[in-house]
Structures are given as structure tokens and as C-alpha cells.
Design an enzyme around this catalytic site. Sequence first.
Site, mmCIF file in Angstrom:
data_model
loop_
_atom_site.group_PDB
_atom_site.id
_atom_site.type_symbol
_atom_site.label_atom_id
_atom_site.label_comp_id
_atom_site.label_asym_id
_atom_site.label_seq_id
_atom_site.Cartn_x
_atom_site.Cartn_y
_atom_site.Cartn_z
ATOM 1 N N ARG A 114 -1.750 -5.552 -8.981
ATOM 2 C CA ARG A 114 -0.419 -6.764 -8.266
ATOM 3 C C ARG A 114 -0.420 -8.070 -9.407
ATOM 4 N NH1 ARG A 114 -3.085 -7.185 -2.943
ATOM 5 N NH2 ARG A 114 -4.364 -6.980 -4.053
ATOM 6 N N SER A 166 -2.716 -7.962 2.215
ATOM 7 C CA SER A 166 -2.780 -8.068 3.603
ATOM 8 C C SER A 166 -3.332 -9.611 4.610
ATOM 9 C CB SER A 166 -4.485 -7.235 4.088
ATOM 10 O OG SER A 166 -3.840 -6.127 3.546
ATOM 11 N N LYS A 189 -17.794 -6.459 5.255
ATOM 12 C CA LYS A 189 -16.441 -7.050 4.413
ATOM 13 C C LYS A 189 -15.371 -7.981 5.891
ATOM 14 C CE LYS A 189 -12.621 -6.811 1.480
ATOM 15 N NZ LYS A 189 -12.175 -6.433 0.706
ATOM 16 N N HIS A 225 0.882 -1.391 0.204
ATOM 17 C CA HIS A 225 -0.086 0.448 -0.308
ATOM 18 C C HIS A 225 0.671 0.741 -0.063
ATOM 19 C CE1 HIS A 225 -2.926 -2.450 2.560
ATOM 20 N NE2 HIS A 225 -3.638 -2.235 1.486
HETATM 21 P P1 ADP Z 1 -9.482 -3.601 -1.383
HETATM 22 O O1 ADP Z 1 -10.113 -4.493 0.067
HETATM 23 O O2 ADP Z 1 -10.022 -2.748 -2.064
HETATM 24 O O3 ADP Z 1 -9.047 -4.561 -1.989
HETATM 25 P P2 ADP Z 1 -6.877 -3.764 -0.245
HETATM 26 O O4 ADP Z 1 -6.555 -2.508 1.203
HETATM 27 O O5 ADP Z 1 -6.426 -5.139 -0.601
HETATM 28 O O6 ADP Z 1 -7.754 -3.496 -0.066
HETATM 29 O O7 ADP Z 1 -6.402 -2.369 -1.278
HETATM 30 C C1 ADP Z 1 -6.477 -1.293 -1.630
HETATM 31 C C2 ADP Z 1 -5.270 -1.420 -2.585
HETATM 32 O O8 ADP Z 1 -4.229 -1.723 -2.514
HETATM 33 C C3 ADP Z 1 -6.617 -1.899 -4.206
HETATM 34 O O9 ADP Z 1 -6.311 -1.300 -5.163
HETATM 35 C C4 ADP Z 1 -5.017 -3.511 -4.022
HETATM 36 O O10 ADP Z 1 -4.896 -3.724 -5.287
HETATM 37 C C5 ADP Z 1 -3.848 -1.866 -3.596
HETATM 38 N N1 ADP Z 1 -2.275 -3.310 -2.919
HETATM 39 C C6 ADP Z 1 -2.866 -4.323 -1.917
HETATM 40 N N2 ADP Z 1 -1.244 -4.605 -1.848
HETATM 41 C C7 ADP Z 1 -1.026 -4.296 -3.167
HETATM 42 C C8 ADP Z 1 0.619 -4.616 -3.119
HETATM 43 N N3 ADP Z 1 1.259 -5.737 -2.762
HETATM 44 N N4 ADP Z 1 1.056 -3.912 -4.175
HETATM 45 C C9 ADP Z 1 0.265 -2.988 -4.868
HETATM 46 N N5 ADP Z 1 -1.103 -2.297 -4.964
HETATM 47 C C10 ADP Z 1 -1.221 -3.054 -3.630
#
Ligand code: ADP
Length: 168
Positions: free
Chosen positions: A91, A129, A42, A18
Site C-alpha cells: 500500500r 484491517s 500479535k 486483501h
Molecule cells: P500482516 O500482519 O502480515 O501484515 P495483514 O492481514 O495486515 O497481515 O496483511 C496481509 C497482507 O495483505 C500484507 O501483505 C498487506 O500489505 C496486505 N494488505 C492488507 N490490506 C491491504 C490493502 N488494502 N491493499 C493491499 N494489500 C493489503
Amino acid sequence: MKRVIVYPGSFDPVTYGHLDIIKRALKICDQLIIAVSSNPTKKSLLSLRERILLLKETIKEMKDVRVEEFDGLLVDFLKRKGVRIIIRGLRAVSDFEYEFQMVLANRKLDEKTETIFMMPTEAYFYLSSSLVKELAGLGADISRYVPKFVEEKLKEKISHAKSQKKTF
Ligand code: ADP
């Protein structure tokens, strides 16, 4: 006029993946709003408050970025803020289908919104995450993936969840 971008997500918890996207986003906007979803359907390990606190700690030295919570539709949050641009991280293959769906759904709800995708550095290409939570639950070292205070918070939550025999 200031270019403001919204970076929405669950951030359960925030990871270096992030953070990578936050830093990249700041190169193309004047102000970034990290919008933490409070979506109660969620299931998250961390409470909304905890997710926000960890994010605030992560960005505390950074300028032009702030953390806010949102519930309901993202497009409504954007309208309230007067923002049209969403940024999402992309990703490996796994993100594509879901992200395409979201772009189309948001466009149908408000055709003025645009979504920008950014790729993280290779090291974080497979980082999520969920993976971090899984590894932490198995007692693995996750210091490569999250800041120290996130690691500590996760360990505390996981041992609490285990003592209550909850899954995460
Ligand atoms: P959501 O439940 O909305 O997917 P996340 O916290 O999992 O929430 O992800 C938020 C954003 O951050 C999404 O666009 C996700 O693709 C991006 N993201 C999460 N981890 C990574 C990572 N390792 N590299 C790039 N983008 C990431």
C-alpha cells in the site's frame, strides 16, 4: 508443473484490500494458499478460527484458492508445502520498510524464497484491517471496505469487547 503461491497475513479481519490482492495473485498462479498466521504474540480481535471462517466465506465462489493456518516461521510453512513464492500487498508508504525487512529476513532463513508485491486498486490503497476495526468501533459504515458478514462479525465482537471494557 503447477505454480503455487502463498499469501500470508493476519487477516484480522479480511478486507476488500486483501480480496483485491487475492484476485490479482490468481492471475499469475495456478493455486493460491492463503496462510493465516496464528502468531499468539500479535494481538488480534478475532480468533484464528473466526479469521479463517471469514476468509473461507469471502473466497467461497473462487476456484484455485484455499485457506490454511500456520504458526512459527513462514519459511517452514513454505518448505512443508513445497512452495517458494510469497505474495504480499503493497500500500502507500507505510508498508515499505516492514516489507523490506521481512523479505531480507526470509531470504536469510531460506534463500530460495522469493517475494512478489502487488498494489491494490487506488480505492484500497489506504485500507487496513486496523482502520476497519477503528471505524467499526466508532460506529461508522464500513460496508465499502468489507463484505457484509465481516461487518456483522466485527460489530458483534466490538460490542462484546466494549461490554468487557477491552481494547482492540
Ligand atoms: P500482516 O500482519 O502480515 O501484515 P495483514 O492481514 O495486515 O497481515 O496483511 C496481509 C497482507 O495483505 C500484507 O501483505 C498487506 O500489505 C496486505 N494488505 C492488507 N490490506 C491491504 C490493502 N488494502 N491493499 C493491499 N494489500 C493489503
